[in-house]
Structure formats: C-alpha cells, structure tokens
Design a protein around this motif. Structure first.
Motif, PDB file in Angstrom:
ATOM      1  N   ASN A 164       0.743  -1.189   0.077  1.00  0.00           N
ATOM      2  CA  ASN A 164       0.088   0.025  -0.043  1.00  0.00           C
ATOM      3  C   ASN A 164       0.991   1.388  -0.149  1.00  0.00           C
ATOM      4  O   ASN A 164       0.633   2.204  -0.670  1.00  0.00           O
ATOM      5  CB  ASN A 164      -0.878   0.040   1.149  1.00  0.00           C
ATOM      6  CG  ASN A 164      -1.720   1.047   1.328  1.00  0.00           C
ATOM      7  OD1 ASN A 164      -1.528   2.302   1.644  1.00  0.00           O
ATOM      8  ND2 ASN A 164      -3.017   1.043   0.565  1.00  0.00           N
TER       9      ASN A 164
ATOM     10  N   VAL B  94      -3.490  -4.710  -2.259  1.00  0.00           N
ATOM     11  CA  VAL B  94      -2.743  -3.500  -1.855  1.00  0.00           C
ATOM     12  C   VAL B  94      -3.655  -2.312  -1.640  1.00  0.00           C
ATOM     13  O   VAL B  94      -3.181  -1.426  -0.862  1.00  0.00           O
ATOM     14  CB  VAL B  94      -2.262  -3.218  -3.523  1.00  0.00           C
ATOM     15  CG1 VAL B  94      -1.522  -1.841  -3.564  1.00  0.00           C
ATOM     16  CG2 VAL B  94      -1.653  -4.128  -4.341  1.00  0.00           C
ATOM     17  N   TYR B  95      -4.849  -2.484  -1.803  1.00  0.00           N
ATOM     18  CA  TYR B  95      -5.802  -1.225  -1.572  1.00  0.00           C
ATOM     19  C   TYR B  95      -6.104  -1.303   0.163  1.00  0.00           C
ATOM     20  O   TYR B  95      -6.016  -0.090   0.791  1.00  0.00           O
ATOM     21  CB  TYR B  95      -7.099  -1.606  -2.266  1.00  0.00           C
ATOM     22  CG  TYR B  95      -8.315  -1.077  -1.543  1.00  0.00           C
ATOM     23  CD1 TYR B  95      -8.635   0.225  -1.811  1.00  0.00           C
ATOM     24  CD2 TYR B  95      -9.453  -2.052  -1.027  1.00  0.00           C
ATOM     25  CE1 TYR B  95      -9.923   0.910  -0.986  1.00  0.00           C
ATOM     26  CE2 TYR B  95     -10.626  -1.701  -0.607  1.00  0.00           C
ATOM     27  CZ  TYR B  95     -10.849  -0.212  -0.529  1.00  0.00           C
ATOM     28  OH  TYR B  95     -12.152   0.177   0.013  1.00  0.00           O
ATOM     29  N   ARG B  96      -6.471  -2.388   0.652  1.00  0.00           N
ATOM     30  CA  ARG B  96      -6.609  -2.303   2.028  1.00  0.00           C
ATOM     31  C   ARG B  96      -5.544  -1.975   2.990  1.00  0.00           C
ATOM     32  O   ARG B  96      -4.372  -2.468   2.582  1.00  0.00           O
ATOM     33  CB  ARG B  96      -7.003  -3.622   2.614  1.00  0.00           C
ATOM     34  CG  ARG B  96      -8.663  -3.962   2.065  1.00  0.00           C
ATOM     35  CD  ARG B  96      -9.098  -5.246   2.758  1.00  0.00           C
ATOM     36  NE  ARG B  96     -10.244  -5.786   1.843  1.00  0.00           N
ATOM     37  CZ  ARG B  96     -11.375  -5.405   2.580  1.00  0.00           C
ATOM     38  NH1 ARG B  96     -11.699  -4.783   3.523  1.00  0.00           N
ATOM     39  NH2 ARG B  96     -12.469  -6.197   1.874  1.00  0.00           N
ATOM     40  N   ILE B  97      -5.932  -1.355   4.133  1.00  0.00           N
ATOM     41  CA  ILE B  97      -4.807  -0.881   5.226  1.00  0.00           C
ATOM     42  C   ILE B  97      -5.313  -1.786   6.576  1.00  0.00           C
ATOM     43  O   ILE B  97      -6.344  -1.325   7.030  1.00  0.00           O
ATOM     44  CB  ILE B  97      -4.852   0.581   5.281  1.00  0.00           C
ATOM     45  CG1 ILE B  97      -4.496   1.113   3.739  1.00  0.00           C
ATOM     46  CG2 ILE B  97      -3.861   0.865   6.357  1.00  0.00           C
ATOM     47  CD1 ILE B  97      -4.446   2.703   4.179  1.00  0.00           C
TER      48      ILE B  97
ATOM     49  N   THR C  12       0.708   4.100  -2.700  1.00  0.00           N
ATOM     50  CA  THR C  12       0.477   5.434  -2.336  1.00  0.00           C
ATOM     51  C   THR C  12       1.575   6.540  -2.395  1.00  0.00           C
ATOM     52  O   THR C  12       1.248   7.571  -3.059  1.00  0.00           O
ATOM     53  CB  THR C  12      -0.109   5.551  -1.026  1.00  0.00           C
ATOM     54  OG1 THR C  12       0.574   5.136  -0.023  1.00  0.00           O
ATOM     55  CG2 THR C  12      -1.519   4.891  -1.048  1.00  0.00           C
TER      56      THR C  12
END
Length: 401
Positions: free
Chosen positions: A331, A385-388, A335
């Motif tokens: 992530n 990749v999207y979730r944190i 970003t």
C-alpha cells in the motif's frame, strides 16, 4: 500422474513472465509433488492426476508465497524512545549524544546471546509469516565485529529451522563504524575484508554480502574493496545505494553484477542505465521513506523506462523502518511511489525472488518451482494493495504443506 495434493476451483495470479500482467488464470489448478509444483494452469487443460489430497479453494485467489527481500530482522532492543524524542523535535545529533542511534542497537545486540536474538526476532518473523511470507532475507549489521556479526547470522539461520519459512542471510558488516574503530573507516574496512568475510564464507553463514554506501557510512571505494573480497570468496553482492545522496551507488552495484541495489531515492539515469545493462534489481523501501519523512522519491519512471525489475520490501529494522507487514508495504509503495497493483504484487513475489537470486526456485506459480503459495479470500488482486490493516490470507502453503 501421481501427486501429493491438488488445489482446484481457484483463480491464479501465476506471475509467470510469459503471461501478461499478473499471469491470471481463471478456473485454475495447482498440483504438487514432493514440495514442488508439477502443474499450475487451467483446470480444463489439466492432465489426469491421482492426488492423495484434493483441496477445494472455493473460488479464492492463489499467488506465489510472499517474499521479503530486504530485512534487518535480527537485533536486540528497540529505538522507540528516540522515536519519541524525534517527535518532540530532537535532532539526530541530540539523539546520538543521548546514546541513541544505530550504536544503541549495536550495544544491545552485542550484549544479547544468539538465543536471545532468535527469540526477539521470532515475533517479527511470525508477523510476516501471518501475511503469507514464505521466504525472508535477513541481514546482519548490528554486531560490527566478527564475533557478533557471526552470532547474528547464526541466529538468522536458526529462525529458518524454527519456522516453516526459507531464510536467506546477508552479511552487512559494512553497515556502520563501531566505536572501537576510533573513526577510522579504512581500518575497519580492512577488518571486514581480511577477517570477517573469509571467516563467514568458510562457515557458510551468509548467502551474500551487502554494504551501506553513503556519506554517513562508507565510500564507493571502500565498498568496492568489500565487494572484491566477497567475490573472491564466492559470495554474491548487493548494496544500500543512493538513499540519502548520489554517490554513484547504483552504478557501483552494476559494475559488480550485484543482485540488487536498494533504496535508490537519489539514483540518476546513468546509474539506472547501468543497472539495466547488468540485470540488477531495484529494491524500493517505502517504509523507510515514510518513517524518515523523506521527500525525494525514487526514480520510478527511470526504472520503468529502462525496464529495471522493481522489487519492494519492508526494510524491517529498529531505527528507520520498524515495519513487519508486506501488505502495508504494498500500500505504501502504491500511495507514496505510485506503483501499480501489478508492480506491487510482482514486487513481493517474482521480482523479490529475482533480487535474492532465487527466481529459479520461487516467486512464480510454474511447474518445477517450490510449492510456496498464499491463498487469499479476496475478489480482486487489487484488494491486497488497497486495504490498510486488513489481512485476507486464507492459508499459507510452504513447500507443499
């Protein structure tokens, strides 16, 4: 064909280099025998298998087992107090005068036993394993003497015997200057080349040799001496390169045919071009970039332009990247560095394997490779990749189990 087990009703991200993107196979199947993949592909094209065990993945995704190709996982103590000091406005010099910085980790590591170091590292390793890691590289570099560097490397090797994970070890004696060197970098590099590397090679404690090429560490000329000694003893090399300034670290890594050049924030086009010509992998470390509040981005567009393979890693260490999550690393890479989903997932599988010189064995879902798998409860690979702060791992498979 007989095999140990089959995973079917799955969607595969094979990462196979002969397929576009993530090498996606819908309605996929993987078969393994004796810890290696014997088939990975479409279920419709599967040859007849007589499997001892069949596992229905119920439409879940399977990727190669994850690979962390740059960590400093073995050390004693922590640097949380100096982190707190930095938040309150203390400078690097203030922290050093108060007994902090890398030498505080060196002191704690020297005082710890081999067993202490292994025990301290296990929770960090377990955090990586819990997110699907099946291979982890571990560097020394907080001992700064033959006795203590060897102790660190033995502790790292021991971790691979205590968990179902492959550990590769890297000798990083040229990391910092120990206090007993009295500020003489050349005398210390003499000891690294003359005493440490031959002994570590003789005991087969390290798979490769690394160094920190930076104004606050060692010069390109000093690192060239270390690399010459490593090559003379049959060890591959890699380099902490161009993180804080451009000393030509990327070009130096290329000149020695290094496995990888890591960090690279200040690398220029000449260095990137040299890497491309000699197949050096660029390893990006977004955790350190984030933790240090850096503003100089690594040259991602140059890496893409010259088709340099891009790996990413946690750089897990006590001072500049206390990170033990490859999912969060992806992530951050997306970003902060604007890597694509495909680049992020390839960066902790296929390209990370390439950065360790292990692509023949791991990093993709292909026949002949070790059966290291991560099975995910997701609908789309972008979720990785999207979730944190969310771990969708369903099951991790190491060498077929």
């Amino acid at each position: 064909m007989r095999c140990d087990r089959v995973w079917h009703n799955a969607r595969l991200a094979t990462l196979a280099p002969d397929r576009p993107g993530l090498g996606i196979v819908e309605n996929g199947l993987i078969a393994s025998e004796a810890g290696r993949i014997v088939y990975a592909g479409s279920e419709a094209d599967t040859p007849p298998f007589e499997a001892r065990e069949r596992i229905d993945c119920e439409g879940r995704w399977i990727t190669p087992g994850l690979i962390d190709c740059h960590t400093h996982l073995v050390y004693a103590g922590n640097r949380a107090p100096e982190f707190e000091m930095r938040l309150a406005g203390a400078s690097y010099e203030d922290i050093a005068r108060a007994g902090g910085g890398i030498l505080s980790t060196v002191r704690a590591t020297r005082e710890a036993s081999e067993e202490d170091l292994a025990e301290a590292a296990l929770p960090r390793l377990d955090a990586l394993i819990a997110e699907g890691a099946t291979t982890v590289e571990i560097k020394s570099g907080y001992g700064l003497s033959l006795e203590h560097e060897s102790k660190m490397l033995r502790a790292a090797r021991a971790l691979g015997n205590r968990r179902s994970v492959d550990v590769t070890t890297t000798f990083l004696g040229a990391h910092a200057l120990p206090p007993e060197a009295n500020g003489d970098k050349n005398v210390y590099i003499d000891a690294v080349c003359r005493d440490m590397i031959p002994a570590i090679a003789r005991e087969e404690l390290a798979d490769s040799v690394d160094g920190f090429c930076e104004g606050i560490a060692f010069s390109p000329m000093q690192m060239a001496r270390v690399f010459d000694a490593a090559k003379a003893h049959g060890l591959r090399v890699k380099l902490h390169a161009d993180q804080l300034s451009n000393l030509g670290g990327a070009a130096l890594a290329a000149r020695y045919g290094a496995l990888s050049a890591d960090h690279l924030e200040h690398a220029d086009e000449d260095g990137i071009t040299a890497m491309a010509k000699t197949n050096v992998v660029g390893v990006l470390l977004p955790g350190a970039y984030y933790f240090l509040r850096e503003t100089k981005l690594p040259p991602v567009e140059l890496l893409r332009k010259h088709v340099v393979p891009i790996a990413i890693a946690t750089d897990s260490n006590p001072g500049t990247s206390p990170l033990t999550s490859l999912l969060l690393t992806m992530n951050m890479a997306a970003t902060e560095f604007r890597l694509t989903v495909d680049e992020c997932i390839a960066g902790i599988t296929r390209e990370a394997a390439r950065a360790l010189g292990r692509l023949a064995d791991i990093g993709t879902l292909q026949a002949g490779k070790l059966c290291n798998l991560a099975v995910w409860g997701i609908e789309n690979p972008a979720e990785l990749v999207y979730r944190i702060g969310f771990n969708p791992l369903h099951v991790r498979v190491w060498r077929g189990h």
